[in-house]
Design a protein around this motif. Structure first.
Motif, PDB file in Angstrom:
ATOM      1  N   LEU A 154       0.978  -1.161  -0.090  1.00 48.25           N
ATOM      2  CA  LEU A 154       0.040  -0.123  -0.119  1.00 48.25           C
ATOM      3  C   LEU A 154       1.060   1.048   0.161  1.00 48.25           C
ATOM      4  CD1 LEU A 154      -2.996   0.960   0.306  1.00 48.25           C
ATOM      5  CD2 LEU A 154      -2.571   0.998   2.810  1.00 48.25           C
ATOM      6  N   ILE A 155       0.656   2.170  -1.209  1.00 52.99           N
ATOM      7  CA  ILE A 155       1.501   3.232  -1.009  1.00 52.99           C
ATOM      8  C   ILE A 155       0.884   4.508  -1.455  1.00 52.99           C
ATOM      9  CG2 ILE A 155       3.694   2.107  -1.516  1.00 52.99           C
ATOM     10  CD1 ILE A 155       3.353   2.723  -4.442  1.00 52.99           C
ATOM     11  N   GLU A 196      -2.713  -7.639  -9.199  1.00 50.71           N
ATOM     12  CA  GLU A 196      -3.873  -6.449  -9.461  1.00 50.71           C
ATOM     13  C   GLU A 196      -3.536  -5.257  -8.373  1.00 50.71           C
ATOM     14  OE1 GLU A 196      -7.487  -8.003  -7.605  1.00 50.71           O
ATOM     15  OE2 GLU A 196      -6.401 -10.050  -7.329  1.00 50.71           O
ATOM     16  N   PHE A 197      -4.201  -4.156  -8.849  1.00 47.42           N
ATOM     17  CA  PHE A 197      -4.105  -2.948  -8.068  1.00 47.42           C
ATOM     18  C   PHE A 197      -5.672  -2.419  -7.951  1.00 47.42           C
ATOM     19  CE2 PHE A 197      -4.168  -1.206 -12.340  1.00 47.42           C
ATOM     20  CZ  PHE A 197      -4.837  -0.006 -12.264  1.00 47.42           C
ATOM     21  N   ARG A 198      -5.564  -1.799  -6.830  1.00 47.50           N
ATOM     22  CA  ARG A 198      -6.857  -0.878  -6.660  1.00 47.50           C
ATOM     23  C   ARG A 198      -6.484   0.355  -5.785  1.00 47.50           C
ATOM     24  NH1 ARG A 198     -11.694  -4.535  -3.575  1.00 47.50           N
ATOM     25  NH2 ARG A 198     -11.399  -6.318  -4.836  1.00 47.50           N
ATOM     26  N   ASN A 199      -7.332   1.398  -6.054  1.00 43.92           N
ATOM     27  CA  ASN A 199      -7.212   2.488  -5.574  1.00 43.92           C
ATOM     28  C   ASN A 199      -7.907   2.716  -4.434  1.00 43.92           C
ATOM     29  OD1 ASN A 199      -6.875   3.281  -8.709  1.00 43.92           O
ATOM     30  ND2 ASN A 199      -5.406   4.211  -7.563  1.00 43.92           N
ATOM     31  N   ILE A 200      -7.436   2.904  -3.042  1.00 43.60           N
ATOM     32  CA  ILE A 200      -8.047   2.858  -1.802  1.00 43.60           C
ATOM     33  C   ILE A 200      -8.247   4.480  -1.285  1.00 43.60           C
ATOM     34  CG2 ILE A 200      -7.943   1.904   0.582  1.00 43.60           C
ATOM     35  CD1 ILE A 200      -7.996  -0.303  -1.286  1.00 43.60           C
ATOM     36  N   PRO A 201      -9.222   4.939  -1.536  1.00 41.20           N
ATOM     37  CA  PRO A 201      -9.519   6.328  -0.846  1.00 41.20           C
ATOM     38  C   PRO A 201      -9.537   6.394   0.595  1.00 41.20           C
ATOM     39  CG  PRO A 201     -11.504   5.752  -2.400  1.00 41.20           C
ATOM     40  CD  PRO A 201     -10.554   4.188  -2.203  1.00 41.20           C
ATOM     41  N   ASP A 202      -9.077   7.400   1.065  1.00 41.45           N
ATOM     42  CA  ASP A 202      -9.151   7.775   2.449  1.00 41.45           C
ATOM     43  C   ASP A 202     -10.379   8.441   2.688  1.00 41.45           C
ATOM     44  OD1 ASP A 202      -8.981   8.876   5.063  1.00 41.45           O
ATOM     45  OD2 ASP A 202      -6.691   9.084   4.631  1.00 41.45           O
ATOM     46  N   ASP A 203     -11.445   7.817   3.512  1.00 41.31           N
ATOM     47  CA  ASP A 203     -12.708   8.541   3.658  1.00 41.31           C
ATOM     48  C   ASP A 203     -12.764   9.402   4.927  1.00 41.31           C
ATOM     49  OD1 ASP A 203     -14.075   7.539   1.366  1.00 41.31           O
ATOM     50  OD2 ASP A 203     -14.077   5.650   2.508  1.00 41.31           O
ATOM     51  N   THR A 204     -11.778   9.602   5.761  1.00 42.97           N
ATOM     52  CA  THR A 204     -11.677  10.538   6.607  1.00 42.97           C
ATOM     53  C   THR A 204     -11.994  11.957   6.494  1.00 42.97           C
ATOM     54  OG1 THR A 204      -9.146  10.550   6.809  1.00 42.97           O
ATOM     55  CG2 THR A 204     -10.325   8.851   8.159  1.00 42.97           C
ATOM     56  N   PRO A 205     -12.637  12.667   6.993  1.00 42.76           N
ATOM     57  CA  PRO A 205     -13.011  14.086   6.825  1.00 42.76           C
ATOM     58  C   PRO A 205     -11.562  14.966   7.158  1.00 42.76           C
ATOM     59  CG  PRO A 205     -14.067  13.293   8.946  1.00 42.76           C
ATOM     60  CD  PRO A 205     -13.287  12.274   8.162  1.00 42.76           C
ATOM     61  N   THR A 206     -11.421  15.909   6.378  1.00 47.97           N
ATOM     62  CA  THR A 206     -10.442  16.991   6.607  1.00 47.97           C
ATOM     63  C   THR A 206     -11.069  18.087   7.216  1.00 47.97           C
ATOM     64  OG1 THR A 206      -9.154  15.918   4.927  1.00 47.97           O
ATOM     65  CG2 THR A 206      -8.576  18.182   5.760  1.00 47.97           C
ATOM     66  N   PRO A 207     -10.871  18.279   8.557  1.00 50.63           N
ATOM     67  CA  PRO A 207     -11.471  19.673   9.108  1.00 50.63           C
ATOM     68  C   PRO A 207     -10.864  20.984   8.280  1.00 50.63           C
ATOM     69  CG  PRO A 207     -10.639  18.166  10.726  1.00 50.63           C
ATOM     70  CD  PRO A 207     -10.289  17.740   9.581  1.00 50.63           C
ATOM     71  N   ASP A 208     -11.739  21.844   8.293  1.00 44.77           N
ATOM     72  CA  ASP A 208     -11.523  23.243   7.913  1.00 44.77           C
ATOM     73  C   ASP A 208     -10.066  23.978   8.393  1.00 44.77           C
ATOM     74  OD1 ASP A 208     -13.246  23.304   5.640  1.00 44.77           O
ATOM     75  OD2 ASP A 208     -14.838  24.233   6.910  1.00 44.77           O
ATOM     76  N   LYS A 226      -9.221  11.579  -1.937  1.00 46.18           N
ATOM     77  CA  LYS A 226     -10.397  11.023  -2.678  1.00 46.18           C
ATOM     78  C   LYS A 226      -9.805  10.010  -3.877  1.00 46.18           C
ATOM     79  CE  LYS A 226     -14.528  12.618  -4.900  1.00 46.18           C
ATOM     80  NZ  LYS A 226     -15.184  13.556  -5.727  1.00 46.18           N
ATOM     81  N   ILE A 227      -8.690  10.502  -4.443  1.00 51.13           N
ATOM     82  CA  ILE A 227      -8.178   9.410  -5.528  1.00 51.13           C
ATOM     83  C   ILE A 227      -7.322   8.285  -4.433  1.00 51.13           C
ATOM     84  CG2 ILE A 227      -6.237   9.145  -7.159  1.00 51.13           C
ATOM     85  CD1 ILE A 227      -6.430  12.117  -7.733  1.00 51.13           C
ATOM     86  N   GLY A 228      -7.025   8.324  -3.533  1.00 56.34           N
ATOM     87  CA  GLY A 228      -6.626   7.486  -2.555  1.00 56.34           C
ATOM     88  C   GLY A 228      -5.147   6.859  -2.868  1.00 56.34           C
ATOM     89  N   ALA A 229      -4.762   5.837  -2.058  1.00 57.93           N
ATOM     90  CA  ALA A 229      -3.515   5.339  -1.956  1.00 57.93           C
ATOM     91  C   ALA A 229      -3.500   4.372  -3.302  1.00 57.93           C
ATOM     92  CB  ALA A 229      -3.255   4.536  -0.728  1.00 57.93           C
ATOM     93  N   LEU A 230      -2.560   3.679  -3.449  1.00 58.34           N
ATOM     94  CA  LEU A 230      -2.269   2.488  -4.524  1.00 58.34           C
ATOM     95  C   LEU A 230      -2.200   1.247  -3.604  1.00 58.34           C
ATOM     96  CD1 LEU A 230      -2.022   1.282  -7.567  1.00 58.34           C
ATOM     97  CD2 LEU A 230       0.483   1.975  -7.218  1.00 58.34           C
ATOM     98  N   LEU A 231      -3.058   0.391  -3.779  1.00 62.55           N
ATOM     99  CA  LEU A 231      -2.690  -0.912  -3.304  1.00 62.55           C
ATOM    100  C   LEU A 231      -2.365  -2.102  -4.368  1.00 62.55           C
ATOM    101  CD1 LEU A 231      -3.089  -3.086  -1.032  1.00 62.55           C
ATOM    102  CD2 LEU A 231      -5.283  -3.279  -1.423  1.00 62.55           C
ATOM    103  N   LEU A 232      -1.331  -2.310  -4.321  1.00 63.26           N
ATOM    104  CA  LEU A 232      -0.716  -3.653  -4.992  1.00 63.26           C
ATOM    105  C   LEU A 232      -0.832  -4.969  -4.519  1.00 63.26           C
ATOM    106  CD1 LEU A 232       2.428  -1.678  -6.166  1.00 63.26           C
ATOM    107  CD2 LEU A 232       0.617  -2.094  -7.695  1.00 63.26           C
ATOM    108  N   MET A 233      -1.485  -5.815  -5.220  1.00 64.53           N
ATOM    109  CA  MET A 233      -1.637  -7.087  -4.708  1.00 64.53           C
ATOM    110  C   MET A 233      -1.052  -8.242  -5.673  1.00 64.53           C
ATOM    111  SD  MET A 233      -5.449  -6.901  -3.302  1.00 64.53           S
ATOM    112  CE  MET A 233      -5.959  -5.726  -4.684  1.00 64.53           C
ATOM    113  N   ALA A 234      -0.522  -9.228  -5.185  1.00 60.16           N
ATOM    114  CA  ALA A 234       0.318 -10.121  -6.072  1.00 60.16           C
ATOM    115  C   ALA A 234       0.423 -11.485  -5.152  1.00 60.16           C
ATOM    116  CB  ALA A 234       1.500  -9.509  -6.505  1.00 60.16           C
ATOM    117  N   SER A 235       0.492 -12.546  -6.009  1.00 58.37           N
ATOM    118  CA  SER A 235       0.915 -14.117  -5.340  1.00 58.37           C
ATOM    119  C   SER A 235       2.104 -14.731  -5.758  1.00 58.37           C
ATOM    120  CB  SER A 235      -0.341 -14.875  -5.506  1.00 58.37           C
ATOM    121  OG  SER A 235      -1.620 -14.457  -5.284  1.00 58.37           O
TER     122      SER A 235
END
Ligand SMILES: C[S@@+](CC[C@H](N)C(=O)[O-])C[C@H]1O[C@@H](n2cnc3c(N)ncnc32)[C@H](O)[C@@H]1O
Length: 249
Positions: A154-155, A196-208, A226-235
């Motif tokens: 995860l990066i 495989e890869f997936r984008n993992i958004p961070d859904d925590t709110p960012t206060p003003d 919103k775009i999120g982190a990159l999760l790389l998965m491989a076996s």
């Protein structure tokens, strides 16, 4: 006599010891928890599994993993947390005294001090782009993973999230900046399967009133999350080492 220059791992050790001394190790939990919990859900962990947390920092994610794989009907799972910063490792040990299924090891992803064909699952959070030689780290991961073992990297720093590039210049150690397609290609070249890869958004709110030194503005920070982190998965294939193209370092 001229002073010996630090090698790349010693530079990383020095820099991340500084982070640890400044309390950044424990603070990273706040920044990485949301995306890490989502990743852990995808890891399909079972009691009894052997897990490596590569670049474990202060060990908060290692402890999450240890709770899941610990004692169960299928056996006693164990987690190894490995980090190049000895100070991070000290802090991780101090915070994990209640766990009897965690072992923290000071060492580098460039030469993982562990036996072959061992880990069922690997998690690495926000660490992989620091590794001086990513090819070598992947060869090492392939070596220590069990046949059918699954890798989760995860990066937050990668080309397809352009907002993440804002903090590259602020880092005091060199990093790799690759695209998701380049990472997929890299994993395939190391003989990993089911890449495989997936984008993992961070859904925590960012206060003003949130203060950020890493982003130009709070809007940029929110867009980054919103775009999120990159999760790389491989076996690892159903194969015991030596792997194709495996080099002994
Ligand atoms: C941004 S921190 C993330 C720490 C932890 N995974 C977290 O999310 O809190 C990156 C970590 O990777 C470790 N690291 C960097 N290069 C490494 C290497 N070559 N081998 C092992 N660990 C490394 C650092 O010491 C640091 O603890």
């Amino acid at each position: 006599m001229a002073e010996k220059l630090p090698n790349p791992d010693e530079r990383l050790q020095f820099e991340f010891n500084r982070w640890a001394d400044e309390g950044e190790g424990a603070k990273m939990e706040r920044h990485h928890l949301d995306i890490t919990e989502k990743t852990i859900r995808l890891m399909d962990l079972r009691p009894g599994e052997r897990v490596l947390d590569l670049g474990c920092g202060s060990g908060w994610a290692t402890r999450l993993l240890a709770r899941i794989v610990g004692d169960g009907p299928e056996g006693f799972g164990q987690v190894v947390g490995l980090d190049v910063s000895d100070e991070m490792i000290r802090q991780a040990r101090a915070a994990s005294k209640d766990f009897d299924n965690i072992l923290y090891v000071w060492g580098s992803a460039q030469q993982i001090p562990w036996e072959e064909n061992f880990f069922d699952k690997v998690l690495s959070v926000e660490s992989f782009y620091y590794y001086p030689d990513q090819d070598r780290a992947l060869a090492e991961l392939f070596r220590v993973m069990a046949p059918h073992g699954r890798l989760h990297i995860l990066i937050n720093l990668y080309k397809d999230n352009p907002y993440s590039l804002q903090w590259v210049d602020k880092l005091k150690v060199p990093v790799h900046v690759r695209s998701q397609a380049e990472y997929v290609d890299l994993l395939r070249r190391h003989a990993f399967e089911n890449v495989e890869f997936r984008n993992i958004p961070d859904d925590t709110p960012t206060p003003d009133d949130y203060k950020t030194k890493s982003f130009h503005s709070l809007d940029d920070l929110r867009a980054f999350k919103k775009i999120g982190a990159l999760l790389l998965m491989a076996s690892k294939p159903n194969l015991r080492n030596p792997a194709p193209g495996y080099t002994i370092y």
